[in-house]
Motif scaffolding. Structure first.
Motif, PDB file in Angstrom:
ATOM      1  N   ASP A 129       0.830  -1.205   0.000  1.00 56.03           N
ATOM      2  CA  ASP A 129       0.000   0.000   0.000  1.00 56.03           C
ATOM      3  C   ASP A 129       0.870   1.264   0.000  1.00 56.03           C
ATOM      4  O   ASP A 129       0.586   2.229  -0.702  1.00 56.03           O
ATOM      5  N   ALA A 130       1.963   1.228   0.755  1.00 55.78           N
ATOM      6  CA  ALA A 130       2.871   2.378   0.794  1.00 55.78           C
ATOM      7  C   ALA A 130       3.532   2.584  -0.563  1.00 55.78           C
ATOM      8  O   ALA A 130       3.718   3.724  -1.021  1.00 55.78           O
ATOM      9  N   ALA A 131       3.915   1.487  -1.222  1.00 51.68           N
ATOM     10  CA  ALA A 131       4.556   1.582  -2.536  1.00 51.68           C
ATOM     11  C   ALA A 131       3.611   2.207  -3.557  1.00 51.68           C
ATOM     12  O   ALA A 131       4.017   3.073  -4.352  1.00 51.68           O
ATOM     13  N   VAL A 132       2.345   1.807  -3.539  1.00 55.63           N
ATOM     14  CA  VAL A 132       1.385   2.345  -4.504  1.00 55.63           C
ATOM     15  C   VAL A 132       1.053   3.808  -4.184  1.00 55.63           C
ATOM     16  O   VAL A 132       0.910   4.633  -5.087  1.00 55.63           O
ATOM     17  N   VAL A 162      10.765  -6.685 -17.046  1.00 57.07           N
ATOM     18  CA  VAL A 162       9.512  -6.000 -17.392  1.00 57.07           C
ATOM     19  C   VAL A 162       8.672  -5.918 -16.124  1.00 57.07           C
ATOM     20  O   VAL A 162       8.446  -6.930 -15.458  1.00 57.07           O
ATOM     21  N   PHE A 163       8.250  -4.708 -15.773  1.00 60.51           N
ATOM     22  CA  PHE A 163       7.416  -4.508 -14.602  1.00 60.51           C
ATOM     23  C   PHE A 163       5.955  -4.339 -15.008  1.00 60.51           C
ATOM     24  O   PHE A 163       5.650  -3.708 -16.018  1.00 60.51           O
ATOM     25  N   LYS A 164       5.073  -4.892 -14.214  1.00 61.85           N
ATOM     26  CA  LYS A 164       3.638  -4.722 -14.417  1.00 61.85           C
ATOM     27  C   LYS A 164       2.992  -3.972 -13.251  1.00 61.85           C
ATOM     28  O   LYS A 164       1.845  -3.548 -13.352  1.00 61.85           O
ATOM     29  N   ASN A 165       3.711  -3.851 -12.140  1.00 59.63           N
ATOM     30  CA  ASN A 165       3.197  -3.101 -10.993  1.00 59.63           C
ATOM     31  C   ASN A 165       4.373  -2.594 -10.175  1.00 59.63           C
ATOM     32  O   ASN A 165       5.538  -2.896 -10.469  1.00 59.63           O
ATOM     33  N   ALA A 166       4.070  -1.787  -9.166  1.00 58.69           N
ATOM     34  CA  ALA A 166       5.110  -1.162  -8.337  1.00 58.69           C
ATOM     35  C   ALA A 166       5.429  -1.971  -7.095  1.00 58.69           C
ATOM     36  O   ALA A 166       6.279  -1.566  -6.290  1.00 58.69           O
ATOM     37  N   THR A 167       4.781  -3.117  -6.923  1.00 63.16           N
ATOM     38  CA  THR A 167       4.848  -3.846  -5.665  1.00 63.16           C
ATOM     39  C   THR A 167       5.554  -5.201  -5.746  1.00 63.16           C
ATOM     40  O   THR A 167       6.171  -5.648  -4.789  1.00 63.16           O
TER      41      THR A 167
END
Length: 391
Positions: A129-132, A162-167
């Motif tokens: 949650d903090a990362a997002v 390849v990243f799909k999200n920040a978490t």
């Protein structure tokens, strides 16, 4: 970057205890296969030079789990360094950020925390949650932030990521490799300040409230291995147990990465073996700290006529223990035809260290400060001043 010319402005020899083993170390073969037997891939590098000291399946594409947050933290530190973000700035939590599952610091919709607090939540508690929340603050949305993450990876020359999200939460097509993760950690650790977060074993959020939250670092080696001060663990059912660790001893910082260990115990044992190997076999000799002024470059049509060039990262020379030579040459390559505006941190040159004609390392030189474009009035005054002086 335009064609660079070699400015032999700064070609200096000095005597320091430097190793003859540097070239061999750049392509160091796996010294002992038993160092990492219970993991899918692994790598060990020295931070300042990037020299690979051990490798196993380093380009295998695998889910990185929460080690993804190394790139998230890197973009946070970049924003801090560029003045786009301040540690005491309060960030408001969106409904979406608060909805993240997995590891979290239990942010509520509308709750505000400072950047400092959220960074602790990410680095120590691995809070999704903090990362997002931070991703949304920096880029406006997690989707836009992920685009920044992939752009940064491309700029760094990383080909297995390849990243799909920040978490690091499971997502199809979200992957990295031991090599790429080590390079991300290398870039992150140029910011000395980040270890204040990644190297802390425990801390608290929401102190002096009835919702005081205890953070305990998921990287237990921070407490149990002397010198370890980061960087990030990762675990999902698919990724298994992963860790990108860093430790510093006698001035040498190394980075060890493990993907896919079957248990946290085996992950930590193998990381420990890698760190022990590095510190028993190698040493580094610091040459420059980050942000040391090395040269100057002329700026065309800028409010200032020239810009100071500083080191973009700490610069050292790697040695095998006990081996030493002298006479290291420093060569500065300057970018030509530099025109304003330029931004703080923009690469405008390169520092090369050589020994007996062989290149030991190459590192970027960047602008110490931004230089804005001069107005016509600035240019007129400059022309008039030059005319008066020549008269």
């Amino acid at each position: 970057m335009k064609k660079a010319i070699i400015g032999l402005l700064l070609m200096i020899c000095w005597t320091i205890p430097i190793s003859t083993g540097v070239q061999a170390a750049e392509k160091q073969a796996s010294p002992n296969a038993d160092l990492v037997s219970q993991a899918k891939s692994a790598i060990l590098i020295e931070r300042d030079t990037g020299t690979i000291l051990y490798e196993k399946n380093v380009h295998q594409k695998l889910p990185p789990a929460s080690m993804t947050k190394i790139m998230t933290m890197l973009l946070i530190m970049d924003a801090i360094d560029q003045g786009k973000l301040k540690w005491n700035e309060k960030v408001r939590t969106s409904e979406y950020a608060a909805s993240m599952g997995g590891s979290q610091i239990f942010l509520e919709p509308g709750e505000e925390m400072t950047v400092d607090e959220l960074m602790r939540g990410i680095a120590i508690g691995s809070g999704n949650d903090a990362a997002v929340a931070m991703a949304e603050r920096i880029a406006g949305s997690e989707k836009a932030f992920v685009e920044m993450m992939n752009k940064k990876a491309k700029q760094m020359g990383l080909k297995d990521t390849v990243f799909k999200n920040a978490t690091g939460l499971p997502a199809e097509g979200h992957y990295s490799s031991a090599y790429d993760m080590a390079m991300m950690a290398k870039e992150l650790l140029k910011y000395d300040e980040v270890t204040k977060y990644t190297g802390k074993y425990e801390d608290y959020l929401r102190e002096n409230t009835d919702k005081k939250f205890w953070l305990v670092n998921t990287n237990r080696l921070v407490k149990f291995y002397p010198g370890v001060d980061g960087v990030k663990t990762g675990f999902t059912a698919d990724a298994k147990y992963c860790l990108t660790a860093t430790a510093k001893k006698d001035g040498m910082r190394v980075i060890a990465v493990i993907f896919g260990a079957p248990t946290p115990k085996e992950r930590n044992e193998q990381i420990t073996k890698l760190l022990d190997y590095a510190f028993s076999q190698y040493q580094t000799h610091p040459v420059y700290k980050r942000n040391e002024v090395i040269s100057h470059v002329k700026i065309s049509k800028g409010k200032k006529k020239e810009a100071e060039l500083v080191t973009a990262e700490p610069i050292s020379v790697l040695t095998k223990k006990g081996a030493n030579v002298k006479d290291i040459q420093k060569v500065v390559k300057l970018k030509e035809n530099v025109k304003a505006p330029i931004q703080k941190g923009e690469e405008l040159g390169t520092l090369v260290l050589k020994q007996n004609g062989k290149k030991l390392l190459e590192s970027p030189l960047v602008a110490k400060q931004s230089v804005q474009e001069a107005s016509w009035w600035d240019l007129w005054k400059r022309t008039l001043s030059s005319f008066v002086k020549s008269a």
